[in-house]
Design an enzyme around this catalytic site. Structure first.
Site, PDB file in Angstrom:
ATOM      1  CG  ASP A 219      25.369  20.413  37.123  1.00 41.63           C
ATOM      2  OD1 ASP A 219      25.013  21.451  37.269  1.00 41.63           O
ATOM      3  OD2 ASP A 219      25.096  19.188  37.488  1.00 41.63           O
ATOM      4  CG  ASP A 519      25.516  24.444  45.300  1.00 46.62           C
ATOM      5  OD1 ASP A 519      25.325  25.086  46.328  1.00 46.62           O
ATOM      6  OD2 ASP A 519      26.053  23.533  45.394  1.00 46.62           O
TER       7      ASP A 519
END
EC number: 7.6.2.1
Length: 887
Positions: A219, A519
């Site tokens: 991540d 994101d």
């Protein structure tokens, strides 16, 4: 649920979504205005209204619906979007809210994005299972051969069963026990390692997996980065300001406001300092000062940030305190926004003298360096979305009634909107190479008529049920033309400590790293470069957004032509590619040195992990820190959770929990390596222990006319697998082939492990041959040397067998540990002590003679010396890669 009403005066509230999308910042949600305007709470029950909502979906970033109130005249229609909804699994951070629930149970976004965990089995266990199956076949074959050689005489099937029982030691039943105890020991060692404090092992089944990984899926937010933004650079085209020249900006801002102040008699402020007053100042100075001021003001106005006051939250937002400066005391102000970049920008404007002191749904107030409060009326806000990659506001300055449209966004989106210039693209590239997130800020002055025309078209577009997003975008785009470029800002998302060297080390260890993040594409690319996930020399191929099969086909072909370049792809395009060209896409992606997937939902992360496992058959490891990484962690062969700002959900769901990303390197390269090597040695040795005694039984039976008579009875067999040999064999879990500091220094050694050469059919066959050779020598030796009494065969062969086993452990060990030596002597002591009371098997008078000692010694030497010689020659002629480093 759809958000109808809140106790906050502004008609909006903040929610925390860290367990849903992994971002730690607060999101602003807005109540439906016609229910928020109702005088009292009870009035909600007296109105007649309905909500139209789309069917439940996985996507946590979108929602479409309408709210209709029928009992008013005419009926009120309001459009509902993502900002009018509160998802399950999020936390209300300010005020109280009332809403109408539209999705429950399995239809909620958080439940649709979770997957059921499966129990994980290590690759080593699966390989040992294969070998055990082979051993079982060998057992059956051996028994059939024995019965066949007997000539199927008499009740042959009874003899077959007796042989199966006699040779049953081939099946290593104690293997599972030894391995499980070994795994517990590795877990204990990992938790005791002082170089990686705070590490917790939450599984006792897969420590060896850490040594076999080929793909690491990580991540971004909170795992690689700290999720703390710092403003680093302001670029105006001709001049650039860095962290050390921020005081100049402050001076410019102070100057421009003091000039304006004196100019207009100190009663109001105009948006730009009038030119005439400065005729004495040089030309350049004037333009730079006003440009800096314009840029700072644009940054201070164009955002989605709300200041929150801790001590008197209820009071500070009241309008009557707008002019009274003291209530906006700086100590207890915190900023809340949906993205930490924005907070960094507003904190920066505060540091240079323009402070955001208040904001509600319709207005915003800034305080100038001289302490005066300016009020701006918020006419429209256009929120950021991943498609348009920009956000805008239209504000009216209360004092001068000027209407200005401010916009900021990614350089890719803004370059076509702003007026022609020659520096934007180049400077954006420069900042991106430094790992800064860039935002382009622009403005456009509007007349009252232009704005009114825009507003009517905009409101009409927002109520349409079909293609709403397209119509709204078209209206907004009519404004986005020939905007004046003000500045370029650079914000740095600080990486966690030791991320760069760790990623570098994992890459050298032959591990391919994929970054899966929720994101934005720009941010993800920035971090990939600054963290050296993509090395400096490599190109990155940004996969263009595709929506149909044809587009995906063309884009995949374009990507196929590129060699050795990192791939950056968004979640939507990935979905399309996997739908039509799953195999081709995975094949291409697996050849990339690094892959970045952005805007990934939790389900997509888990799906990518399982696809990687299916297509490559290699071991994968997922590492994350938020609730949105749990599905991915559970889908991977080995999941690592980081205890971070986003709570402990990931670390509790993972197999291993660490406190910082940099600990991963040591966990894999040192502990993964030793766990795998030790378990492989231990497993094969336990098999060897069973095979050697079965070989002796087979030789014994064949010499005595294939009689199904046991060679060793009762306690000898029990003692052989437990007291006499267990400690030395188990002490192999302390063995290490490479010192931890060497393993850290040369991560390339890790590559050899992924080939799985420590435990394979080849090494297994070598051990089988060793067992057959040793068993044969021990038994024939004892038969040749025994003198007419059968009881001596048992004594000589069994003693030689125990000694051989102990010597073989010594042969297998690569690095001695004091406990290993203790274990050897302890086992030998146990055996010698037990000879005294095993009278039914051993003739004590015979055991104490010199004859016995020399016969046992001779047999043991013959069975072990050749192996020692072979090992010595092998180390000299083809040494393993690690021995070259340690010598």
């Amino acid at each position: 649920m759809v958000f109808l009403r809140t106790s906050e005066k502004a008609g909006s509230c903040f929610i925390r979504t860290d367990q849903l999308d992994g971002e730690t910042d607060w999101k602003l949600k807005v109540a439906v205005s016609c229910t928020q305007r109702l005088p009292a709470l009870g009035d909600l029950f007296s109105i007649s209204a309905y909500v139209y909502a789309q069917k439940p979906q996985l996507d946590i970033h979108s929602f479409e619906g309408t709210f209709t109130r029928e009992d008013s005249d005419p009926p009120i229609h309001e459009s509902l979007s993502i900002e009018n909804t509160l998802w399950a699994g999020t936390v209300v951070a300010s005020g109280t809210v009332i809403g109408v629930v539209i999705y429950t149970g399995k239809e909620t976004r958080s439940v649709m994005n979770t997957s059921n965990p499966k129990s994980k089995a290590g690759l080593l266990d699966l390989e040992l299972n294969q070998l055990t199956k082979a051993l079982f076949l060998a057992l059956v074959a051996l028994s059939v051969v024995m019965v066949t050689l007997q000539g199927f005489v008499g009740p042959w099937y009874r003899n077959l069963l007796r042989f199966l029982l006699l040779f049953s030691y081939i099946i290593p039943i104690s293997l599972r026990v030894n391995l499980d105890m070994g795994k517990a020991a590795y877990g204990w060692m990992i938790m005791r390692d002082e170089s990686i404090p705070g590490t917790v092992v939450r599984t006792s089944t897969i420590p060896e997996e850490l040594g076999r990984l080929v793909y690491l899926l990580t991540d971004k937010t909170g795992t690689l980065t700290q999720n703390e933004m710092v403003f680093k650079r302001l670029h105006l085209g001709t001049v650039s300001y860095g962290p050390d020249t921020m005081d100049e900006i402050q001076n410019h801002v102070v100057d421009s406001y003091s000039q304006t102040h004196s100019q207009l008699g100190g009663n109001t402020t105009s948006s730009t300092p009038p030119r005439k007053a400065q005729s004495s100042a040089p030309k350049v100075r004037k333009s730079v000062s006003s440009r800096v001021h314009e840029a700072v003001k644009a940054v201070a106005l164009c955002h989605n940030v709300t200041p929150v006051y801790e001590s008197r939250a209820g009071v500070a937002t009241d309008a009557e305190f707008a002019e009274v400066d003291q209530d906006f005391s700086d100590e207890n102000r915190t900023y809340q926004a949906s993205s930490p970049d924005e907070v960094a920008l507003v904190q920066w404007t505060e540091s240079v003298g323009l402070t955001l002191v208040n904001r509600d749904l319709t207005s915003m107030q800034l305080r100038t360096p001289s302490g005066q409060v300016l009020t701006y009326c918020l006419l429209q806000t256009f929120p950021f979305t991943s498609e348009i990659k920009r956000m805008g506001v239209i504000v009216r300055d209360e004092s001068t009634a000027e209407i200005t449209f401010y916009m900021k966004g990614a350089d890719t989106a803004m370059s076509t909107i702003v007026q022609y210039n020659d520096w934007l693209e180049e400077e954006c590239g420069n900042m991106a190479r430094e790992g800064l997130r860039t935002l382009v800020v622009a403005k456009k002055a509007l007349t009252e008529e232009q704005y009114q025309d825009f507003e009517s078209r905009y409101n009409q577009a927002r109520l349409s049920l079909h293609d709403r997003a397209l119509k709204v975008a078209a209206v907004v785009e009519s404004l986005e033309r020939e905007m004046e470029l003000l500045c370029l800002t650079g914000v740095e998302d600080q990486l966690q400590a030791g991320v760069r060297p760790t990623l570098e080390m994992l890459r050298n260890a032959g591990i391919k790293i994929w970054m899966l993040t929720g994101d934005k594409l720009e941010t993800a690319t920035c971090i990939a470069k600054s963290s050296h996930l993509v090395s400096r020399t490599q190109d990155t191929h940004v996969f263009r957004p595709v929506t149909s099969r044809g587009e995906a086909h063309l884009e995949l072909n374009a990507f196929r032509r590129k060699h050795d370049c990192a791939l950056v792809i968004s979640g939507d395009s990935l979905e399309v590619c996997l739908k039509y060209y799953e195999h081709e896409f995975m094949e291409l992606a697996c050849q990339c040195p690094a892959v970045v997937c952005c805007r990934c939902s939790p389900t997509q992360k888990a799906r990518i992990v399982s696809l990687l496992r299916q297509h490559t058959g290699r071991r994968t490891c997922a590492i994350g820190d938020g609730g949105n990484d749990v599905s991915m962690i559970q889908a991977a062969d080995c999941g690592i959770g980081i205890e971070g700002k986003e709570g402990r959900q990931a670390s509790l769901a993972a197999d291993f929990s660490i406190t910082q990303f940099r600990h991963v390197g040591r966990l894999l390269v040192v502990h993964g390596r030793s766990s795998y090597k030790r378990s492989a040695a231990l497993g094969q040795f336990v098999m060897h222990r069973g095979l050697i005694i079965s070989t002796m039984q087979a030789v014994f039976s064949s010499v005595f006319y294939f009689a199904s008579v046991p060679l060793y009875q009762g306690f000898l067999m029990v003692g052989y697998a437990t007291v006499y040999t267990m400690f030395p064999v188990f002490s192999l879990v302390l063995d290490e082939d490479v010192r931890p500091d060497t393993a850290m220094l040369y991560p390339e050694l890790y590559k050899d492990l992924t080939k799985g050469r420590s435990l394979s059919f080849k090494t297994f066959l070598v051990w089988v041959l060793i067992s057959v050779y040793q068993g044969g020598i021990l038994m024939y030796g004892a038969l040749v040397l025994f003198e007419s009494e059968f009881v001596h065969v048992v004594a000589i062969s069994f003693t030689a067998l125990i000694l051989t086993e102990l010597l073989m452990v010594a042969l297998t060990v690569r690095t001695w540990h004091w406990l290993m030596v203790v274990a050897q002597f302890l086992s030998l002591g146990c055996y010698v002590a037990s000879l005294a009371f095993l009278n039914e098997y051993f003739d004590v008078a015979f055991i104490t003679t010199v004859t016995f000692v020399w016969k046992v010694s001779a047999i043991t030497v013959v069975s072990c010396l050749p192996l020692y010689t072979l090992k010595f020659l092998r180390r000299k002629l083809s040494p393993p890669s690690y021995s070259k480093l340690t010598s």
